[in-house]
Design a protein around this motif. Structure first.
Motif, mmCIF file in Angstrom:
data_model
loop_
_atom_site.group_PDB
_atom_site.id
_atom_site.type_symbol
_atom_site.label_atom_id
_atom_site.label_comp_id
_atom_site.label_asym_id
_atom_site.label_seq_id
_atom_site.Cartn_x
_atom_site.Cartn_y
_atom_site.Cartn_z
ATOM 1 N N ILE A 52 -3.895 -7.439 -5.909
ATOM 2 C CA ILE A 52 -2.574 -6.947 -6.674
ATOM 3 C C ILE A 52 -2.179 -5.548 -6.402
ATOM 4 O O ILE A 52 -1.167 -5.329 -5.932
ATOM 5 N N LYS A 53 -3.345 -4.574 -6.603
ATOM 6 C CA LYS A 53 -3.188 -3.599 -6.297
ATOM 7 C C LYS A 53 -2.716 -3.138 -4.767
ATOM 8 O O LYS A 53 -1.866 -1.992 -4.477
ATOM 9 N N ALA A 54 -3.111 -3.821 -3.892
ATOM 10 C CA ALA A 54 -2.602 -3.708 -2.283
ATOM 11 C C ALA A 54 -1.442 -4.049 -2.372
ATOM 12 O O ALA A 54 -0.571 -3.650 -1.686
ATOM 13 N N VAL A 55 -0.850 -5.116 -2.852
ATOM 14 C CA VAL A 55 0.291 -5.556 -2.971
ATOM 15 C C VAL A 55 1.486 -4.437 -3.473
ATOM 16 O O VAL A 55 2.462 -4.405 -2.794
ATOM 17 N N LEU A 56 0.897 -3.658 -4.433
ATOM 18 C CA LEU A 56 1.695 -2.792 -5.167
ATOM 19 C C LEU A 56 1.714 -1.310 -4.444
ATOM 20 O O LEU A 56 2.461 -0.367 -4.704
ATOM 21 N N GLY A 57 0.722 -1.271 -3.417
ATOM 22 C CA GLY A 57 0.624 -0.252 -2.626
ATOM 23 C C GLY A 57 -0.319 0.947 -3.260
ATOM 24 O O GLY A 57 -0.568 2.093 -2.742
ATOM 25 N N ILE A 58 -0.945 0.580 -4.175
ATOM 26 C CA ILE A 58 -1.814 1.567 -4.851
ATOM 27 C C ILE A 58 -3.201 1.622 -4.132
ATOM 28 O O ILE A 58 -3.674 2.742 -4.123
ATOM 29 N N GLN A 59 -3.564 0.455 -3.616
ATOM 30 C CA GLN A 59 -5.094 0.269 -3.036
ATOM 31 C C GLN A 59 -4.772 0.136 -1.475
ATOM 32 O O GLN A 59 -3.952 -0.787 -1.085
ATOM 33 N N PRO A 60 -5.008 0.908 -0.682
ATOM 34 C CA PRO A 60 -5.037 0.943 0.826
ATOM 35 C C PRO A 60 -5.719 -0.163 1.282
ATOM 36 O O PRO A 60 -7.050 -0.469 0.706
ATOM 37 N N LEU A 61 -5.400 -0.825 2.149
ATOM 38 C CA LEU A 61 -6.515 -1.893 3.110
ATOM 39 C C LEU A 61 -7.329 -1.076 3.931
ATOM 40 O O LEU A 61 -7.078 0.041 4.445
#
Length: 265
Positions: A52-61
Protein backbone atom coordinates in the motif's frame (compact mmCIF):
# COMPACT_ATOMS: atom_id res chain seq x y z
CA UNK A 1 -22.64 11.26 -15.30
CA UNK A 2 -20.48 9.51 -17.87
CA UNK A 3 -19.52 5.98 -16.85
CA UNK A 4 -15.73 6.05 -16.51
CA UNK A 5 -15.28 2.57 -15.12
CA UNK A 6 -12.55 0.20 -16.28
CA UNK A 7 -10.03 3.00 -16.74
CA UNK A 8 -6.67 1.89 -15.25
CA UNK A 9 -5.78 3.98 -12.19
CA UNK A 10 -2.68 2.21 -10.92
CA UNK A 11 -0.66 -0.72 -12.30
CA UNK A 12 2.19 -2.58 -10.65
CA UNK A 13 4.47 -4.72 -12.79
CA UNK A 14 6.79 -7.16 -11.00
CA UNK A 15 6.95 -4.77 -8.05
CA UNK A 16 9.41 -5.77 -5.32
CA UNK A 17 10.46 -4.14 -2.05
CA UNK A 18 13.44 -5.50 -0.12
CA UNK A 19 14.59 -4.65 3.40
CA UNK A 20 18.13 -5.69 4.33
CA UNK A 21 18.23 -7.97 1.33
CA UNK A 22 15.00 -9.76 2.27
CA UNK A 23 11.94 -9.51 -0.02
CA UNK A 24 8.92 -8.04 1.75
CA UNK A 25 7.00 -7.61 -1.51
CA UNK A 26 8.17 -10.01 -4.18
CA UNK A 27 7.38 -9.50 -7.90
CA UNK A 28 3.77 -8.40 -7.43
CA UNK A 29 1.78 -7.43 -10.52
CA UNK A 30 -1.73 -5.99 -10.31
CA UNK A 31 -3.95 -3.36 -11.89
CA UNK A 32 -6.75 -1.41 -10.21
CA UNK A 33 -9.30 0.14 -12.55
CA UNK A 34 -11.79 2.89 -11.86
CA UNK A 35 -14.82 1.18 -10.31
CA UNK A 36 -12.86 -1.77 -8.86
CA UNK A 37 -12.91 -2.73 -5.21
CA UNK A 38 -9.76 -4.79 -4.71
CA UNK A 39 -9.04 -6.28 -1.31
CA UNK A 40 -5.61 -7.49 -0.29
CA UNK A 41 -5.56 -10.20 2.34
CA UNK A 42 -2.73 -12.17 3.87
CA UNK A 43 -1.12 -13.24 7.15
CA UNK A 44 0.81 -10.87 9.39
CA UNK A 45 4.10 -9.93 7.77
CA UNK A 46 2.81 -10.67 4.28
CA UNK A 47 3.80 -7.23 2.95
CA UNK A 48 0.29 -5.79 2.66
CA UNK A 49 1.02 -2.40 4.23
CA UNK A 50 4.35 -2.14 2.40
CA UNK A 51 2.52 -2.71 -0.88
CA UNK A 52 0.00 0.00 0.00
CA UNK A 53 2.84 2.40 0.84
CA UNK A 54 4.34 1.71 -2.59
CA UNK A 55 1.01 2.60 -4.22
CA UNK A 56 0.87 5.81 -2.18
CA UNK A 57 4.42 6.72 -3.21
CA UNK A 58 5.71 6.54 0.37
CA UNK A 59 7.81 3.39 -0.15
CA UNK A 60 10.07 3.22 -3.22
CA UNK A 61 10.29 -0.03 -5.15
CA UNK A 62 13.51 -2.01 -5.17
CA UNK A 63 12.58 -3.59 -8.49
CA UNK A 64 9.71 -3.36 -10.96
CA UNK A 65 7.51 -0.45 -11.96
CA UNK A 66 4.37 1.32 -10.83
CA UNK A 67 2.27 3.46 -13.15
CA UNK A 68 -0.51 5.83 -12.10
CA UNK A 69 -3.12 7.66 -14.13
CA UNK A 70 -2.15 11.29 -14.88
CA UNK A 71 -3.18 13.79 -12.17
CA UNK A 72 -4.63 10.98 -10.03
CA UNK A 73 -6.12 12.04 -6.69
CA UNK A 74 -5.61 9.44 -3.95
CA UNK A 75 -7.53 9.39 -0.68
CA UNK A 76 -5.95 7.40 2.16
CA UNK A 77 -7.54 5.95 5.29
CA UNK A 78 -4.81 4.70 7.67
CA UNK A 79 -5.26 1.79 10.03
CA UNK A 80 -4.42 3.93 13.05
CA UNK A 81 -4.02 7.62 13.68
CA UNK A 82 -2.10 8.54 16.81
CA UNK A 83 -3.35 11.82 18.25
CA UNK A 84 -1.81 13.50 21.26
CA UNK A 85 -4.51 13.08 23.94
CA UNK A 86 -3.69 16.44 25.55
CA UNK A 87 -4.13 18.29 22.25
CA UNK A 88 -7.61 19.87 22.05
CA UNK A 89 -8.91 18.94 18.62
CA UNK A 90 -12.49 19.05 17.42
CA UNK A 91 -13.84 17.28 14.36
CA UNK A 92 -14.17 20.69 12.74
CA UNK A 93 -10.50 21.57 13.30
CA UNK A 94 -9.36 18.08 12.27
CA UNK A 95 -11.15 18.42 8.94
CA UNK A 96 -9.84 21.98 8.49
CA UNK A 97 -6.33 20.50 8.36
CA UNK A 98 -7.19 19.18 4.88
CA UNK A 99 -7.14 22.77 3.62
CA UNK A 100 -10.53 22.28 1.96
CA UNK A 101 -13.38 24.81 2.34
CA UNK A 102 -15.66 24.17 5.29
CA UNK A 103 -18.61 23.55 2.98
CA UNK A 104 -16.66 20.63 1.47
CA UNK A 105 -15.59 19.21 4.82
CA UNK A 106 -19.15 19.40 6.12
CA UNK A 107 -20.43 17.64 3.00
CA UNK A 108 -17.88 14.85 3.48
CA UNK A 109 -18.87 14.44 7.13
CA UNK A 110 -22.54 14.35 6.18
CA UNK A 111 -21.80 11.71 3.53
CA UNK A 112 -20.15 9.44 6.08
CA UNK A 113 -22.99 9.94 8.56
CA UNK A 114 -21.24 12.01 11.21
CA UNK A 115 -22.13 15.58 10.27
CA UNK A 116 -23.78 15.96 13.68
CA UNK A 117 -20.37 15.47 15.35
CA UNK A 118 -18.89 18.60 13.75
CA UNK A 119 -18.06 20.30 17.06
CA UNK A 120 -17.27 17.16 19.07
CA UNK A 121 -13.76 16.37 20.31
CA UNK A 122 -12.04 13.69 18.21
CA UNK A 123 -10.87 12.14 21.50
CA UNK A 124 -14.47 11.31 22.41
CA UNK A 125 -15.36 9.49 19.19
CA UNK A 126 -16.17 5.78 19.17
CA UNK A 127 -14.19 3.40 16.98
CA UNK A 128 -16.83 3.50 14.25
CA UNK A 129 -17.11 7.29 14.38
CA UNK A 130 -13.34 7.66 14.12
CA UNK A 131 -13.17 5.41 11.06
CA UNK A 132 -15.93 7.46 9.42
CA UNK A 133 -14.03 10.65 10.25
CA UNK A 134 -10.89 9.27 8.57
CA UNK A 135 -12.99 8.23 5.58
CA UNK A 136 -14.55 11.71 5.40
CA UNK A 137 -11.07 13.26 5.40
CA UNK A 138 -10.10 11.00 2.48
CA UNK A 139 -13.27 11.90 0.55
CA UNK A 140 -12.94 15.69 0.79
CA UNK A 141 -11.04 15.96 -2.49
CA UNK A 142 -13.19 13.39 -4.31
CA UNK A 143 -10.41 10.87 -4.92
CA UNK A 144 -9.97 8.79 -8.06
CA UNK A 145 -8.45 6.05 -5.90
CA UNK A 146 -9.42 5.34 -2.29
CA UNK A 147 -6.85 3.36 -0.29
CA UNK A 148 -7.94 1.88 3.04
CA UNK A 149 -5.71 0.01 5.51
CA UNK A 150 -7.96 -2.13 7.72
CA UNK A 151 -10.89 0.33 7.53
CA UNK A 152 -13.03 -1.64 10.00
CA UNK A 153 -10.37 -1.70 12.71
CA UNK A 154 -11.97 -1.16 16.13
CA UNK A 155 -15.53 -1.38 14.76
CA UNK A 156 -18.01 -4.00 15.97
CA UNK A 157 -19.27 -6.60 13.49
CA UNK A 158 -22.57 -4.87 12.72
CA UNK A 159 -20.79 -1.57 12.23
CA UNK A 160 -18.26 -3.27 9.94
CA UNK A 161 -20.97 -4.45 7.56
CA UNK A 162 -22.46 -0.93 7.47
CA UNK A 163 -19.02 0.60 6.87
CA UNK A 164 -18.35 -1.75 3.95
CA UNK A 165 -21.76 -0.82 2.51
CA UNK A 166 -20.76 2.85 2.76
CA UNK A 167 -17.48 2.21 0.95
CA UNK A 168 -19.34 0.48 -1.90
CA UNK A 169 -21.82 3.36 -2.11
CA UNK A 170 -18.98 5.91 -2.26
CA UNK A 171 -17.33 3.86 -5.00
CA UNK A 172 -20.54 4.03 -7.03
CA UNK A 173 -21.03 7.76 -6.48
CA UNK A 174 -17.46 8.84 -7.24
CA UNK A 175 -16.76 6.08 -9.77
CA UNK A 176 -13.42 5.70 -8.02
CA UNK A 177 -11.24 2.68 -7.52
CA UNK A 178 -10.78 1.18 -4.05
CA UNK A 179 -7.89 -0.78 -2.58
CA UNK A 180 -8.50 -2.25 0.87
CA UNK A 181 -6.38 -4.26 3.25
CA UNK A 182 -8.40 -6.54 5.47
CA UNK A 183 -7.99 -9.60 7.64
CA UNK A 184 -11.74 -10.15 8.15
CA UNK A 185 -12.27 -12.74 5.45
CA UNK A 186 -15.96 -13.34 6.00
CA UNK A 187 -17.16 -9.76 5.68
CA UNK A 188 -14.66 -8.72 3.06
CA UNK A 189 -15.57 -11.56 0.72
CA UNK A 190 -19.00 -9.99 0.29
CA UNK A 191 -17.67 -6.42 0.24
CA UNK A 192 -15.18 -6.70 -2.61
CA UNK A 193 -15.04 -7.36 -6.35
CA UNK A 194 -11.60 -8.94 -6.44
CA UNK A 195 -9.37 -10.51 -3.80
CA UNK A 196 -5.59 -10.73 -3.85
CA UNK A 197 -4.04 -13.19 -1.42
CA UNK A 198 -0.58 -11.88 -0.60
CA UNK A 199 2.28 -13.58 1.22
CA UNK A 200 5.20 -11.51 -0.07
CA UNK A 201 4.18 -12.72 -3.54
CA UNK A 202 0.66 -13.10 -4.94
CA UNK A 203 -0.48 -16.56 -3.84
CA UNK A 204 -3.76 -16.33 -5.73
CA UNK A 205 -6.22 -13.72 -6.95
CA UNK A 206 -9.70 -13.57 -8.43
CA UNK A 207 -13.39 -13.25 -7.63
CA UNK A 208 -14.31 -13.89 -3.97
CA UNK A 209 -16.49 -16.93 -4.71
CA UNK A 210 -13.65 -18.56 -6.63
CA UNK A 211 -10.67 -17.58 -4.54
CA UNK A 212 -11.98 -19.08 -1.31
CA UNK A 213 -11.60 -22.56 -2.82
CA UNK A 214 -8.15 -21.96 -4.31
CA UNK A 215 -5.61 -24.41 -2.80
CA UNK A 216 -3.20 -21.55 -2.02
CA UNK A 217 -5.97 -19.69 -0.19
CA UNK A 218 -7.02 -22.77 1.79
CA UNK A 219 -3.40 -23.51 2.69
CA UNK A 220 -2.96 -19.99 4.09
CA UNK A 221 -6.34 -19.42 5.73
CA UNK A 222 -7.82 -22.86 6.29
CA UNK A 223 -11.10 -24.24 4.95
CA UNK A 224 -13.03 -22.24 2.36
CA UNK A 225 -15.08 -19.34 3.65
CA UNK A 226 -18.23 -20.80 2.10
CA UNK A 227 -17.86 -23.86 4.30
CA UNK A 228 -17.49 -21.90 7.51
CA UNK A 229 -20.11 -19.24 6.91
CA UNK A 230 -23.18 -19.03 4.74
CA UNK A 231 -23.03 -15.76 2.81
CA UNK A 232 -26.11 -14.39 1.13
CA UNK A 233 -27.10 -11.07 -0.40
CA UNK A 234 -30.38 -9.23 0.10
CA UNK A 235 -31.76 -5.82 -0.80
CA UNK A 236 -33.48 -3.61 1.69
CA UNK A 237 -34.90 -0.11 1.93
CA UNK A 238 -34.03 0.68 5.53
CA UNK A 239 -30.91 2.49 6.79
CA UNK A 240 -28.56 1.67 9.65
CA UNK A 241 -26.83 3.75 12.29
CA UNK A 242 -23.13 3.49 13.14
CA UNK A 243 -23.76 0.29 15.08
CA UNK A 244 -25.73 -1.46 12.37
CA UNK A 245 -29.14 -0.94 13.98
CA UNK A 246 -32.13 -0.11 11.74
CA UNK A 247 -33.12 3.54 12.07
CA UNK A 248 -35.87 3.81 9.46
CA UNK A 249 -37.90 1.71 7.04
CA UNK A 250 -38.61 -1.99 7.22
CA UNK A 251 -36.36 -4.84 6.10
CA UNK A 252 -37.34 -6.62 2.91
CA UNK A 253 -36.14 -10.18 3.23
CA UNK A 254 -36.69 -11.34 -0.37
CA UNK A 255 -34.65 -8.52 -1.97
CA UNK A 256 -31.20 -7.29 -1.24
CA UNK A 257 -28.33 -4.94 -1.49
CA UNK A 258 -26.47 -5.58 1.68
CA UNK A 259 -24.57 -8.62 2.79
CA UNK A 260 -25.25 -10.67 5.87
CA UNK A 261 -23.28 -13.58 7.20
CA UNK A 262 -24.71 -16.33 9.32
CA UNK A 263 -23.01 -19.25 10.92
CA UNK A 264 -24.59 -22.58 10.02
CA UNK A 265 -26.95 -24.03 12.58
Amino acid sequence: MTDRRNQPLVSLDQASVMFDGNPVVDHVSLTVNRGDIVTIIGPNGAGKTTLIKAVLGIQPLTHGTIRKAPSIQIGYVPQHLQLQPTLPLSVRRFMALTGAPETDTRAALDRTGIGHLFRKSVHHLSGGEMQRLLLARALVRKPDLLVLDEPAQGVDINGQAVLYDLIRAVRDELQCGVIMISHDLHLVMAATDRVICLNQHVCCSGYPADISHDPAFVETFGRPVAESLAVYHHHHTHRHDLHGDIIEGQPETPHCEHDHHHAPS
